[in-house]
Design an enzyme around this catalytic site. Structure first.
Site, PDB file in Angstrom:
ATOM      1  N   PHE A 150     -13.400   2.083   3.791  1.00 50.97           N
ATOM      2  CA  PHE A 150     -14.062   1.471   2.713  1.00 50.97           C
ATOM      3  C   PHE A 150     -13.244   0.411   1.675  1.00 50.97           C
ATOM      4  O   PHE A 150     -14.019  -0.423   1.064  1.00 50.97           O
ATOM      5  CB  PHE A 150     -14.479   2.757   1.625  1.00 50.97           C
ATOM      6  CG  PHE A 150     -13.318   3.171   0.609  1.00 50.97           C
ATOM      7  CD1 PHE A 150     -12.976   2.399  -0.575  1.00 50.97           C
ATOM      8  CD2 PHE A 150     -12.606   4.175   1.186  1.00 50.97           C
ATOM      9  CE1 PHE A 150     -12.037   2.883  -1.139  1.00 50.97           C
ATOM     10  CE2 PHE A 150     -11.490   4.687   0.349  1.00 50.97           C
ATOM     11  CZ  PHE A 150     -11.263   4.139  -0.941  1.00 50.97           C
ATOM     12  N   SER A 227      -7.935   6.641   7.418  1.00 51.70           N
ATOM     13  CA  SER A 227      -6.721   7.439   7.024  1.00 51.70           C
ATOM     14  C   SER A 227      -6.368   8.105   8.343  1.00 51.70           C
ATOM     15  O   SER A 227      -6.795   8.028   9.430  1.00 51.70           O
ATOM     16  CB  SER A 227      -7.709   8.709   6.289  1.00 51.70           C
ATOM     17  OG  SER A 227      -8.575   9.413   6.898  1.00 51.70           O
ATOM     18  N   CYS A 282      -3.854  -0.032   1.570  1.00 51.89           N
ATOM     19  CA  CYS A 282      -3.068   0.565   2.631  1.00 51.89           C
ATOM     20  C   CYS A 282      -1.499  -0.012   2.418  1.00 51.89           C
ATOM     21  O   CYS A 282      -0.568   0.467   2.771  1.00 51.89           O
ATOM     22  CB  CYS A 282      -3.466   0.602   3.954  1.00 51.89           C
ATOM     23  SG  CYS A 282      -3.384  -1.086   4.791  1.00 51.89           S
ATOM     24  N   GLU A 384      -0.786  10.614   0.760  1.00 54.23           N
ATOM     25  CA  GLU A 384      -1.050   9.410   0.404  1.00 54.23           C
ATOM     26  C   GLU A 384      -2.299   9.868  -0.559  1.00 54.23           C
ATOM     27  O   GLU A 384      -3.074  10.452  -0.336  1.00 54.23           O
ATOM     28  CB  GLU A 384      -1.957   8.642   1.446  1.00 54.23           C
ATOM     29  CG  GLU A 384      -2.418   7.185   0.888  1.00 54.23           C
ATOM     30  CD  GLU A 384      -3.254   6.468   2.087  1.00 54.23           C
ATOM     31  OE1 GLU A 384      -3.760   7.311   2.774  1.00 54.23           O
ATOM     32  OE2 GLU A 384      -2.931   5.323   2.462  1.00 54.23           O
TER      33      GLU A 384
HETATM   34  P1  NAD Z   1     -11.606   7.342   6.440  1.00 49.18           P
HETATM   35  O1  NAD Z   1     -10.457   7.777   7.332  1.00 49.18           O
HETATM   36  O2  NAD Z   1     -12.426   8.330   5.464  1.00 49.18           O
HETATM   37  O3  NAD Z   1     -12.702   6.579   7.025  1.00 49.18           O
HETATM   38  C1  NAD Z   1     -12.688   5.634   7.961  1.00 49.18           C
HETATM   39  C2  NAD Z   1     -13.680   5.435   9.143  1.00 49.18           C
HETATM   40  O4  NAD Z   1     -13.610   6.561   9.681  1.00 49.18           O
HETATM   41  C3  NAD Z   1     -15.048   5.255   8.267  1.00 49.18           C
HETATM   42  O5  NAD Z   1     -15.841   4.361   9.048  1.00 49.18           O
HETATM   43  C4  NAD Z   1     -15.556   6.610   8.158  1.00 49.18           C
HETATM   44  O6  NAD Z   1     -16.993   6.906   8.321  1.00 49.18           O
HETATM   45  C5  NAD Z   1     -14.975   7.232   9.469  1.00 49.18           C
HETATM   46  N1  NAD Z   1     -14.714   8.675   9.552  1.00 49.18           N
HETATM   47  C6  NAD Z   1     -14.631   9.309   8.289  1.00 49.18           C
HETATM   48  N2  NAD Z   1     -14.369  10.666   8.518  1.00 49.18           N
HETATM   49  C7  NAD Z   1     -14.588  10.573   9.831  1.00 49.18           C
HETATM   50  C8  NAD Z   1     -14.537  12.180  10.647  1.00 49.18           C
HETATM   51  N3  NAD Z   1     -14.358  13.133  10.331  1.00 49.18           N
HETATM   52  N4  NAD Z   1     -14.898  11.513  11.826  1.00 49.18           N
HETATM   53  C9  NAD Z   1     -15.167  10.658  12.609  1.00 49.18           C
HETATM   54  N5  NAD Z   1     -15.247   9.630  11.779  1.00 49.18           N
HETATM   55  C10 NAD Z   1     -14.784   9.557  10.421  1.00 49.18           C
HETATM   56  O7  NAD Z   1     -10.679   6.394   5.445  1.00 49.18           O
HETATM   57  P2  NAD Z   1     -11.262   5.519   4.313  1.00 49.18           P
HETATM   58  O8  NAD Z   1     -11.137   6.560   3.058  1.00 49.18           O
HETATM   59  O9  NAD Z   1     -12.656   4.693   4.318  1.00 49.18           O
HETATM   60  O10 NAD Z   1     -10.331   4.607   3.679  1.00 49.18           O
HETATM   61  C11 NAD Z   1      -8.966   4.852   3.177  1.00 49.18           C
HETATM   62  C12 NAD Z   1      -7.853   5.195   4.249  1.00 49.18           C
HETATM   63  O11 NAD Z   1      -7.708   3.935   5.123  1.00 49.18           O
HETATM   64  C13 NAD Z   1      -6.504   5.108   3.542  1.00 49.18           C
HETATM   65  O12 NAD Z   1      -5.953   6.071   4.167  1.00 49.18           O
HETATM   66  C14 NAD Z   1      -5.698   3.775   3.807  1.00 49.18           C
HETATM   67  O13 NAD Z   1      -4.494   3.957   3.839  1.00 49.18           O
HETATM   68  C15 NAD Z   1      -6.498   3.659   5.150  1.00 49.18           C
HETATM   69  N6  NAD Z   1      -6.401   2.334   5.659  1.00 49.18           N
HETATM   70  C16 NAD Z   1      -5.484   1.768   6.263  1.00 49.18           C
HETATM   71  C17 NAD Z   1      -5.142   0.446   6.589  1.00 49.18           C
HETATM   72  C18 NAD Z   1      -3.901  -0.104   7.527  1.00 49.18           C
HETATM   73  O14 NAD Z   1      -4.248  -1.218   7.960  1.00 49.18           O
HETATM   74  N7  NAD Z   1      -3.124   0.938   7.978  1.00 49.18           N
HETATM   75  C19 NAD Z   1      -5.919  -0.357   6.050  1.00 49.18           C
HETATM   76  C20 NAD Z   1      -7.042  -0.117   5.117  1.00 49.18           C
HETATM   77  C21 NAD Z   1      -6.980   1.340   4.808  1.00 49.18           C
END
Ligand code: NAD
Length: 499
Positions: A150, A227, A282, A384
């Protein structure tokens, strides 16, 4: 509530056919502004079939022609920058200025993708044997998919899809269900730029859509950002289905402040890196590591008033420095981490939990928070939090600072603030971290380098965009050729040795 967001398949917007939808909010007002369809496995399959049908003709175009489409795409993104930034701000909450910056960083990847004829140049060796030449070329994989978080609804889809398409693949994006408008609009702009229908598709949704992507036999590779628990799941499940996967996860980025640092510069850097985008990056700095109590006391003394004076408000209003968090659920999570820090015995120097925004009482706002005397055993240090919460971990010397950084589960980014080139160099070499800043708080590599962390911040072998992105979205083919010369050696039954 006025928006109803479906999917973008085969070059057009289509409504969702399933019965599940997710709410989309304006985080500043707390109002639900729309709903997004959650794709079923059948809808994911429709997108993949559209991609599969469109990919061969797209891959057959000379790379220069795909590059020309990317040039037009870049122009259209730039022309629509304000609209994109507003969409980001209205669904994510970050300030317009910050949103614009993130869209720019995404456009830079499109700029990089414009160089695809050069990037796909192969290796050639003449006369590897008498009259025998060898050519190594990079070929596309077919259909690739991207699953995005997101916090950068424009930039992260742009990290993936343009480069993958420029390499000759078709692409399916599964955006975050929290802010799905940007990727849909980006797909429309790509179509307008000349990306053929089906080459770029968007399927909205949540877990079911992700699982359908991971199991789909016609998807060759998956890029994921989100995440760590989900990144690990995506990596394990995708690779178990024979896919190439790069899965970027969460972070806890430390910034070390040495006694010789320019303290004002370090404080400015910490304010932006810890509280910009309400800490939902992130690459946000969430741990400050001052070396010695003198530096720590001076740092807290300068930080605390600045945090109390942060201009908080709706991201779309001018002059605002920090917007709301993305959802009420996330706000509650961040608040409960602050409660936990107090229970764990950390010293809460600035408490933003009770911040209320006048006129926006239902918005998902929290004030900036600052903890001092956080220790590596505390959960607020280990996890985090992904909010505007900075933890100060006091360390006596350089070596102990490096040691805690290297012991942490995450390895995304880190920074050191110092005037000592020797210390900076030693730090850059010693830390087990993917991206290191020296007097640079958020060392996000530019588009023509590659982005990625170490340890539990990245699963897979390839970092994202830049040269690593080209490698991820292509596979090598080696072509060895000989032309009839009239000289016949006869049938060879031993292992051929050229030369
Ligand atoms: P999230 O892991 O909740 O969601 C990411 C994606 O996975 C979304 O499209 C979501 O629909 C999907 N998803 C969520 N739960 C799922 C599940 N149980 N099974 C399958 N798919 C699932 O992450 P978020 O809250 O959208 O974003 C924030 C996180 O992203 C933070 O941990 C941040 O550090 C990380 N992030 C990392 C980077 C990087 O480059 N390392 C960059 C941006 C964000």
């Amino acid at each position: 509530m006025d928006k109803e967001i479906g999917h973008f398949i085969g070059g057009r917007r289509v409504p969702g056919k399933g019965s599940e939808f997710g709410p989309v909010f304006n985080p500043a007002t707390g109002e639900q502004t729309g709903r997004v369809a959650f794709a079923t496995a059948e809808e994911v399959d429709e997108a993949v079939q559209a991609a599969k049908a469109a990919q061969p003709a797209w891959a057959a175009l000379p790379p220069i022609r795909r590059a020309r489409v990317m040039f037009r795409f870049k122009d259209l993104l730039e022309q629509n920058m304000d609209r994109l930034a507003r969409m980001v701000s209205e669904e994510h909450g970050k300030t317009l200025e910050d949103a614009r910056g993130s869209v720019s960083r995404g456009i830079e990847v499109v700029e990089f993708a414009c160089g695809i004829p050069e990037l796909l140049k192969g290796d050639f060796s003449q006369d590897v044997g008498t009259g025998v030449d060898l050519l190594s070329v990079r070929r596309p994989l077919g259909v690739c998919a991207g699953i995005t978080p997101f916090n950068f609804p424009a930039m992260i889809p742009l990290w993936m899809a343009p480069l993958s398409m420029a390499c000759g693949n078709a692409f399916v994006v599964k955006p975050s269900e929290k802010d799905p408008s940007c990727p849909m609009f980006i797909a429309e702009l790509a179509l307008e730029a000349g990306v053929p229908p089906g080459v770029l598709n968007v399927v909205n949704g949540a877990k079911e859509a992700v699982n359908a992507i991971l199991a789909h036999p016609d998807i060759a590779a998956v890029s994921f950002v989100g995440s760590t628990p989900v990144a690990e799941y995506v990596y394990r499940t995708g690779t178990a289905h024979g896919k190439r996967v790069q899965a970027l996860g969460g972070a806890k980025n430390h910034m070390v402040i040495m006694p010789d640092a320019d303290l004002d510069m370090a404080v400015d850097a910490l304010m932006g890196a810890a509280y910009g985008s309400a800490g939902e990056r992130c690459m946000a700095v969430s741990v400050a590591v001052p070396i010695g109590d003198e530096v720590a006391d001076a740092l807290i003394e300068r930080l605390a008033p600045r945090i109390r004076q942060l201009k908080i408000g709706p991201g779309t209003e001018p002059g605002v420095e920090m917007g709301p968090l993305v959802t009420r659920e996330h706000l509650e999570k961040v608040r409960s981490y602050v409660d936990l820090g107090v229970e764990e015995g950390a010293e809460l120097v600035v408490d933003g939990r009770d911040f209320r925004m006048q006129g926006y009482e239902n918005g998902f706002f929290i004030g900036g928070c600052l903890f001092d005397r956080v220790t590596p055993e505390m959960k607020i240090y280990k996890d985090e939090i992904f909010g505007p919460v900075l933890s100060v971990v006091r360390m006596p010397d350089f070596d102990s600072a490096v040691e805690i950084i290297n012991r942490h589960q995450f390895g995304n980014g880190t920074a050191i603030f110092t005037r000592d080139g020797d210390a900076a160099r030693a730090f850059a070499n010693a830390v087990d971290i993917g991206m290191v800043g020296i007097n640079v708080p958020i060392p996000v590599p530019v588009a023509y380098h590659s982005f990625g962390g170490w340890k539990r911040s990245l699963f897979g072998d390839h970092h994202m965009h830049g040269p690593e992105g080209v490698r991820f979205y292509t596979r090598l083919k080696a072509i060895t050729s000989r032309w009839p010369t009239g000289i016949r050696a006869g049938a060879e039954y031993k292992m051929p040795v050229l030369g």
